[in-house]
Enzyme design. Structure first.
Site, PDB file in Angstrom:
ATOM      1  N   HIS A 282      35.966  16.326  31.249  1.00  0.00           N
ATOM      2  CA  HIS A 282      37.150  15.837  30.554  1.00  0.00           C
ATOM      3  C   HIS A 282      37.249  14.314  30.673  1.00  0.00           C
ATOM      4  CE1 HIS A 282      38.808  20.014  31.889  1.00  0.00           C
ATOM      5  NE2 HIS A 282      38.051  20.128  30.800  1.00  0.00           N
TER       6      HIS A 282
ATOM      7  N   TYR B  95      44.474  14.153  42.535  1.00  0.00           N
ATOM      8  CA  TYR B  95      44.141  12.893  41.879  1.00  0.00           C
ATOM      9  C   TYR B  95      45.408  12.154  41.473  1.00  0.00           C
ATOM     10  CZ  TYR B  95      44.101  16.314  37.981  1.00  0.00           C
ATOM     11  OH  TYR B  95      44.392  17.333  37.106  1.00  0.00           O
TER      12      TYR B  95
END
Length: 484
Positions: A87, A150
């Site tokens: 992605h 993240y």
């Protein structure tokens, strides 16, 4: 490839390697530009372990960008073999593991020479990776119950599309530890295209405002890939237009837009226009730069000083004499609120347009002998020089802050410059009559001007930049005016 299945089909799980607690914090470059590996000290005892997963002050010193995270996401992977990606998001992210291990791989999906470049590494709690905007990321859990998190510097937006790549793309040929036909994949990831069918993510661009002026034209020539707009396209006095502009497409703004009619700024209408362009506009730009992580380059003037100091340093207190200088000083203060800013103060600007040198050359050509002020002192700044200094500061990653920029050489008066122009034009320099500023102002409505305009160039030189001599640049400029 399977999207689930019995545990008996999974390969045996290897043991978790022990983490060293004495590893020093470090940042390492990779084969993908701006993709950085961060080694994290992990402190373990019989109770478990502790680490500073994100430590801005220490990491910035080691070279990690100040990417200003605004959201923290956590991904839990129930079984070994869970695989996600590839992605490509339009934001930066800082990826780390809280529990377990993952094989992580990245593919550069940005337009340019590095499109398709790859990097992979195994991540456990002692390793983190900074992933720049436009680099595709993918992760394969190597243990049951793996958790990775993240930090990202933009909020997720529903409906926004961006490039994705098939995990089994033959061109990049990522070496998955667990074969993909034995891994857990989503139906969405199975439908991702191959590299040859991917449209690269455009890089963020440079925006030049005020492109119709002398400086704006020089900047557009020095930054040919930039998007240069005139006031008709983006008016800095129109706060609604500024707010609606697609700032996420840009990473640098060169703000050359300004109100520069020094004398008219003393009138009621001119004062309003000057403050709208020189103070309100930069204030809005600085706020937008903070919101969108844009580097703001704003151009200012020696008029923010009263001219009582012979050579002005960057830290001299602001002391403008007139309305124009006051509006520019307000813009200076606003610009410094942007975390990533270069405030470039300059003086006696000469470029492609109406300016003092062009006027003197025209008078010389028409046989007119002018009277020119001899007790205002400074250095010329050619717009090509200012554009060159701008590029240097940006490409050399010079420290953000305020810099004084002009051409180098001796400090001169306006009358000195006029004499040189006359000489270069084939006229007798003595045809220029020196007068005082007070004599020149008789019968005129003029704004107050600083007596001393010369700028201290020490800080600029400390970045490795040497300004071109003003006299040499003046000779080249006049010669270009004389060419048919």
């Amino acid at each position: 490839m399977r999207t689930g299945g019995p545990a008996s089909r999974r390969p045996p799980r290897p043991p978790t390697p022990r983490r060293a607690s004495d590893v020093a914090l470090s940042v390492e470059a990779t084969t993908i530009p701006d993709l950085l590996v961060v080694r994290l000290p992990v402190h373990e005892d019989n109770r478990g372990w502790f680490k500073e997963n994100w430590q801005r002050e220490k990491m910035l010193v080691l070279g990690l960008p100040d990417f200003q995270p605004v959201q923290n996401n956590v991904s839990f992977n129930a079984r070994r073999g869970a695989t996600r990606g590839i992605h490509t998001e339009p934001w930066d992210k800082f990826v780390s593991v809280s529990s377990g291990r993952v094989f992580a791989a990245w593919v550069d999906m940005r337009e340019g020479d590095t499109f398709g470049a790859t990097f992979s590494i195994e991540i456990d709690p002692s390793v983190a990776v900074f992933v720049p905007r436009g680099v595709g990321n993918s992760y394969q859990a190597l243990e049951d119950g793996t958790v990775y998190s993240y930090l990202v510097n933009e909020h997720w937006r529903a409906g926004e599309s961006y490039p994705a790549l098939h995990l089994a793309d033959e061109t990049v040929a990522l070496a998955w530890p667990i074969p993909l036909d034995q891994a857990d994949l989503s139906e969405k990831d199975l439908a991702n295209p191959r590299l040859g069918d991917v449209t690269p993510m455009p890089r963020r661009r440079t925006l030049i405002t005020g492109a119709g002026g002398q400086l704006g034209r020089a900047l557009a020539e020095a930054f040919p890939q930039a998007h240069a707009v005139t006031r008709a396209e983006l008016d800095l006095t129109d706060t609604e237009a500024l707010q609606a502009w697609p700032w996420h497409e840009y990473d640098v703004v060169l703000n050359a837009a300004a109100y520069t009619a020094v004398d008219l700024a003393e009138s009621a209408e001119g004062r309003r226009d000057a403050w709208a362009a020189n103070a309100v506009g930069p204030t809005v730009l600085a706020r937008l730069a903070r919101e969108h992580r844009v580097t703001l380059v704003h151009y200012s003037t020696d008029y923010v000083f009263d001219g009582t100091v012979e050579e002005h340093a960057e830290d001299e207190p602001l002391s403008p004499l007139g309305s124009y200088g006051q509006s520019k000083a307000a813009g200076d203060l606003a610009t410094t609120t942007a975390p990533r800013h270069y405030l470039l103060r300059t003086s006696w600007v000469v470029g492609d347009g109406k300016n003092f040198v062009r006027t003197m050359a025209d008078l010389a050509a028409r046989g007119i002998s002018p009277s020119v002020v001899s007790d205002q002192l400074g250095r010329l700044t050619f717009t090509e020089e200012l554009a060159r200094a701008t590029r240097h500061l940006l490409t050399s990653a010079a420290a953000y802050g305020t810099y004084h920029v002009s051409n180098g050489g001796d400090v001169t008066s306006w009358a000195d410059v006029a004499r040189v122009v006359f000489e270069l034009s084939g006229r007798d320099p003595s045809d220029v009559t020196p007068i005082t500023a007070a004599e020149y102002a008789v019968g005129k409505e003029l704004a107050p001007r600083p007596t001393h305009s010369a700028l201290d160039l020490t800080r600029l030189r400390a970045t490795g930049y040497e300004p071109a001599d003003a006299r040499e640049s003046l000779a080249s400029y006049v010669a270009a005016l004389q060419r048919p």
